[in-house]
Design an enzyme around this catalytic site. Sequence first.
Site, PDB file in Angstrom:
ATOM      1  N   LYS A  89     -17.223   2.915 -27.525  1.00  0.00           N
ATOM      2  CA  LYS A  89     -18.353   2.423 -26.724  1.00  0.00           C
ATOM      3  C   LYS A  89     -19.664   3.168 -27.023  1.00  0.00           C
ATOM      4  O   LYS A  89     -20.739   2.584 -26.926  1.00  0.00           O
ATOM      5  CB  LYS A  89     -18.024   2.517 -25.232  1.00  0.00           C
ATOM      6  CG  LYS A  89     -16.962   1.519 -24.785  1.00  0.00           C
ATOM      7  CD  LYS A  89     -16.723   1.587 -23.298  1.00  0.00           C
ATOM      8  CE  LYS A  89     -15.759   0.490 -22.861  1.00  0.00           C
ATOM      9  NZ  LYS A  89     -15.640   0.374 -21.413  1.00  0.00           N
TER      10      LYS A  89
ATOM     11  N   LYS B 213      -5.982  -7.098 -23.390  1.00  0.00           N
ATOM     12  CA  LYS B 213      -5.800  -8.425 -22.788  1.00  0.00           C
ATOM     13  C   LYS B 213      -6.976  -9.345 -23.158  1.00  0.00           C
ATOM     14  O   LYS B 213      -7.015 -10.502 -22.760  1.00  0.00           O
ATOM     15  CB  LYS B 213      -5.760  -8.320 -21.256  1.00  0.00           C
ATOM     16  CG  LYS B 213      -4.688  -7.398 -20.724  1.00  0.00           C
ATOM     17  CD  LYS B 213      -3.348  -8.090 -20.716  1.00  0.00           C
ATOM     18  CE  LYS B 213      -2.286  -7.234 -20.058  1.00  0.00           C
ATOM     19  NZ  LYS B 213      -1.097  -7.083 -20.874  1.00  0.00           N
ATOM     20  N   SER B 214      -7.937  -8.812 -23.886  1.00  0.00           N
ATOM     21  CA  SER B 214      -9.170  -9.556 -24.170  1.00  0.00           C
ATOM     22  C   SER B 214      -8.939 -10.893 -24.881  1.00  0.00           C
ATOM     23  O   SER B 214      -9.509 -11.905 -24.464  1.00  0.00           O
ATOM     24  CB  SER B 214     -10.127  -8.708 -25.010  1.00  0.00           C
ATOM     25  OG  SER B 214     -11.048  -8.093 -24.191  1.00  0.00           O
TER      26      SER B 214
ATOM     27  N   ASP C 218     -19.551  -3.633 -17.479  1.00  0.00           N
ATOM     28  CA  ASP C 218     -18.484  -3.038 -16.663  1.00  0.00           C
ATOM     29  C   ASP C 218     -18.905  -2.933 -15.193  1.00  0.00           C
ATOM     30  O   ASP C 218     -18.147  -3.302 -14.296  1.00  0.00           O
ATOM     31  CB  ASP C 218     -18.115  -1.646 -17.192  1.00  0.00           C
ATOM     32  CG  ASP C 218     -17.291  -1.732 -18.470  1.00  0.00           C
ATOM     33  OD1 ASP C 218     -16.624  -2.763 -18.680  1.00  0.00           O
ATOM     34  OD2 ASP C 218     -17.311  -0.770 -19.253  1.00  0.00           O
TER      35      ASP C 218
ATOM     36  N   ALA D 223     -17.612   5.246 -16.880  1.00  0.00           N
ATOM     37  CA  ALA D 223     -17.402   4.126 -15.950  1.00  0.00           C
ATOM     38  C   ALA D 223     -18.414   4.206 -14.802  1.00  0.00           C
ATOM     39  O   ALA D 223     -18.959   3.179 -14.374  1.00  0.00           O
ATOM     40  CB  ALA D 223     -15.986   4.169 -15.398  1.00  0.00           C
TER      41      ALA D 223
ATOM     42  N   ASN E 131     -17.672  14.404  -7.745  1.00  0.00           N
ATOM     43  CA  ASN E 131     -17.008  14.769  -8.999  1.00  0.00           C
ATOM     44  C   ASN E 131     -16.588  16.228  -8.948  1.00  0.00           C
ATOM     45  O   ASN E 131     -17.176  17.014  -8.206  1.00  0.00           O
ATOM     46  CB  ASN E 131     -17.980  14.552 -10.173  1.00  0.00           C
ATOM     47  CG  ASN E 131     -17.272  14.504 -11.509  1.00  0.00           C
ATOM     48  OD1 ASN E 131     -16.251  13.831 -11.643  1.00  0.00           O
ATOM     49  ND2 ASN E 131     -17.794  15.214 -12.501  1.00  0.00           N
ATOM     50  N   ARG E 132     -15.520  16.579  -9.728  1.00  0.00           N
ATOM     51  CA  ARG E 132     -15.106  17.987  -9.787  1.00  0.00           C
ATOM     52  C   ARG E 132     -16.245  18.819 -10.358  1.00  0.00           C
ATOM     53  O   ARG E 132     -16.619  19.842  -9.800  1.00  0.00           O
ATOM     54  CB  ARG E 132     -13.881  18.133 -10.702  1.00  0.00           C
ATOM     55  CG  ARG E 132     -12.624  17.554 -10.172  1.00  0.00           C
ATOM     56  CD  ARG E 132     -11.475  17.802 -11.114  1.00  0.00           C
ATOM     57  NE  ARG E 132     -11.763  17.369 -12.482  1.00  0.00           N
ATOM     58  CZ  ARG E 132     -10.873  17.187 -13.430  1.00  0.00           C
ATOM     59  NH1 ARG E 132      -9.595  17.410 -13.162  1.00  0.00           N
ATOM     60  NH2 ARG E 132     -11.205  16.792 -14.631  1.00  0.00           N
TER      61      ARG E 132
ATOM     62  N   ASN F 186     -20.128  -2.204 -23.833  1.00  0.00           N
ATOM     63  CA  ASN F 186     -18.813  -2.845 -23.942  1.00  0.00           C
ATOM     64  C   ASN F 186     -18.925  -4.261 -24.495  1.00  0.00           C
ATOM     65  O   ASN F 186     -17.924  -4.952 -24.610  1.00  0.00           O
ATOM     66  CB  ASN F 186     -18.068  -2.846 -22.601  1.00  0.00           C
ATOM     67  CG  ASN F 186     -18.547  -3.936 -21.668  1.00  0.00           C
ATOM     68  OD1 ASN F 186     -19.720  -4.297 -21.668  1.00  0.00           O
ATOM     69  ND2 ASN F 186     -17.638  -4.486 -20.876  1.00  0.00           N
TER      70      ASN F 186
HETATM   71  P1  ATR Z   1     -15.084   8.108 -19.198  1.00  0.00           P
HETATM   72  O1  ATR Z   1     -16.395   8.225 -19.866  1.00  0.00           O
HETATM   73  O2  ATR Z   1     -14.094   7.276 -19.926  1.00  0.00           O
HETATM   74  O3  ATR Z   1     -15.197   7.749 -17.743  1.00  0.00           O
HETATM   75  P2  ATR Z   1     -15.007  10.925 -19.017  1.00  0.00           P
HETATM   76  O4  ATR Z   1     -16.424  11.001 -19.378  1.00  0.00           O
HETATM   77  O5  ATR Z   1     -14.042  11.852 -19.678  1.00  0.00           O
HETATM   78  O6  ATR Z   1     -14.396   9.520 -19.270  1.00  0.00           O
HETATM   79  O7  ATR Z   1     -14.917  11.060 -17.437  1.00  0.00           O
HETATM   80  C1  ATR Z   1     -13.726  11.123 -16.766  1.00  0.00           C
HETATM   81  C2  ATR Z   1     -14.014  11.353 -15.287  1.00  0.00           C
HETATM   82  O8  ATR Z   1     -12.771  11.501 -14.596  1.00  0.00           O
HETATM   83  C3  ATR Z   1     -14.816  12.611 -15.005  1.00  0.00           C
HETATM   84  O9  ATR Z   1     -15.634  12.368 -13.889  1.00  0.00           O
HETATM   85  C4  ATR Z   1     -13.729  13.629 -14.663  1.00  0.00           C
HETATM   86  O10 ATR Z   1     -14.155  14.658 -13.800  1.00  0.00           O
HETATM   87  P3  ATR Z   1     -14.921  15.987 -14.358  1.00  0.00           P
HETATM   88  O11 ATR Z   1     -16.243  15.492 -14.902  1.00  0.00           O
HETATM   89  O12 ATR Z   1     -15.104  16.835 -13.193  1.00  0.00           O
HETATM   90  O13 ATR Z   1     -14.012  16.529 -15.426  1.00  0.00           O
HETATM   91  C5  ATR Z   1     -12.774  12.740 -13.920  1.00  0.00           C
HETATM   92  N1  ATR Z   1     -11.389  13.238 -13.861  1.00  0.00           N
HETATM   93  C6  ATR Z   1     -10.468  13.247 -14.841  1.00  0.00           C
HETATM   94  N2  ATR Z   1      -9.289  13.717 -14.383  1.00  0.00           N
HETATM   95  C7  ATR Z   1      -9.475  14.025 -13.073  1.00  0.00           C
HETATM   96  C8  ATR Z   1      -8.645  14.548 -12.025  1.00  0.00           C
HETATM   97  N3  ATR Z   1      -7.361  14.868 -12.250  1.00  0.00           N
HETATM   98  N4  ATR Z   1      -9.185  14.718 -10.791  1.00  0.00           N
HETATM   99  C9  ATR Z   1     -10.481  14.389 -10.553  1.00  0.00           C
HETATM  100  N5  ATR Z   1     -11.316  13.886 -11.498  1.00  0.00           N
HETATM  101  C10 ATR Z   1     -10.817  13.708 -12.724  1.00  0.00           C
END
Ligand code: ATR
Length: 277
Positions: free
Chosen positions: A69, A16-17, A105, A134, A154-155, A90
């Site tokens: 990025k 959309k930029s 961002d 992000a 985070n997971r 970005n």
């Molecule tokens: P980006 O840099 O674009 O943000 P990324 O580095 O791959 O992408 O990070 C994605 C984030 O979404 C991570 O925090 C990931 O959690 P993990 O680090 O534990 O893998 C999180 N994420 C992706 N799918 C998820 C899901 N189904 N439930 C919870 N967290 C999720």
Amino acid sequence: MSDQYAVIGNPIGHTKSPLIHGLFAQETQQDMAYTAIEGPLEPQDAFAATVRAFIAAGGKGMNVTAPFKLKAFAMADERSEPAELAGATNALSFKDGRIIAENFDGIGLLRDIKVNLKLPMGGTRVLVLGAGGAVRGALLPFLAAQPAELVVANRDTAKVKALVAQVVARGPLLACGYRDLETMGQFDLVVNATSASLTGELPPVPPSVFSPTGVAYELAYGKRLTPFLRLARNAGTQHVADGVGMLVEQAAEAFAWWRGVRPETRAVIDRLTVPLD
Ligand code: ATR
């Protein structure tokens, strides 16, 4: 010739930029052109060559989107602090033969929350989900808004702990896993900054974190009521929002950085908003 700008990504068809910057240029009467470039994924150095060719042709600045990025960050001569912390950029500016990298961002997200959604952040309890790019870009702007507490879940808990360790001296920050959230009570703002919504998934966040008077914010935009926003609503949160405002506000930051004039964003946000329901 008009000043040349572009957004580079791959794929780039969805961007959309050009629309956003075209509307900004019209409103602020700037003589500029803004195009979309599909950057090459291979070979390794082809992305940098494309950027340099754009500069050689008189390019003044670029927005950078996935998956470039990090590569754009790596080729910069100067980097702002948010870009350094995110390890990603970005927005690039080309001046006097130098490439300057910014990351708007996080600042765009905060502006959307504070100004557009009118949520005063000072003294509030904020929960951010995720520890990817992000979130890395958003931590410093969040802390600058002086919440009472900023919890990042985070997971992969080792990843979120390592991230938070870099900036913990800057404010009341806590890193944890999703299970830990069960005993932490309600938050005034819950931001889903994971990539889960891109695949229709739901981060394992307990409903107990949502407050009826709080805000649930989904970073993804145009995906309507995502599983995260639906969970928040079902838990009683009235105020749910997606990232359309962040998208427009980060663009406005880049535009102001390049052109020295800040465009109005309200009409552009309204134009791009996809209703949640
Ligand atoms: P980006 O840099 O674009 O943000 P990324 O580095 O791959 O992408 O990070 C994605 C984030 O979404 C991570 O925090 C990931 O959690 P993990 O680090 O534990 O893998 C999180 N994420 C992706 N799918 C998820 C899901 N189904 N439930 C919870 N967290 C999720």
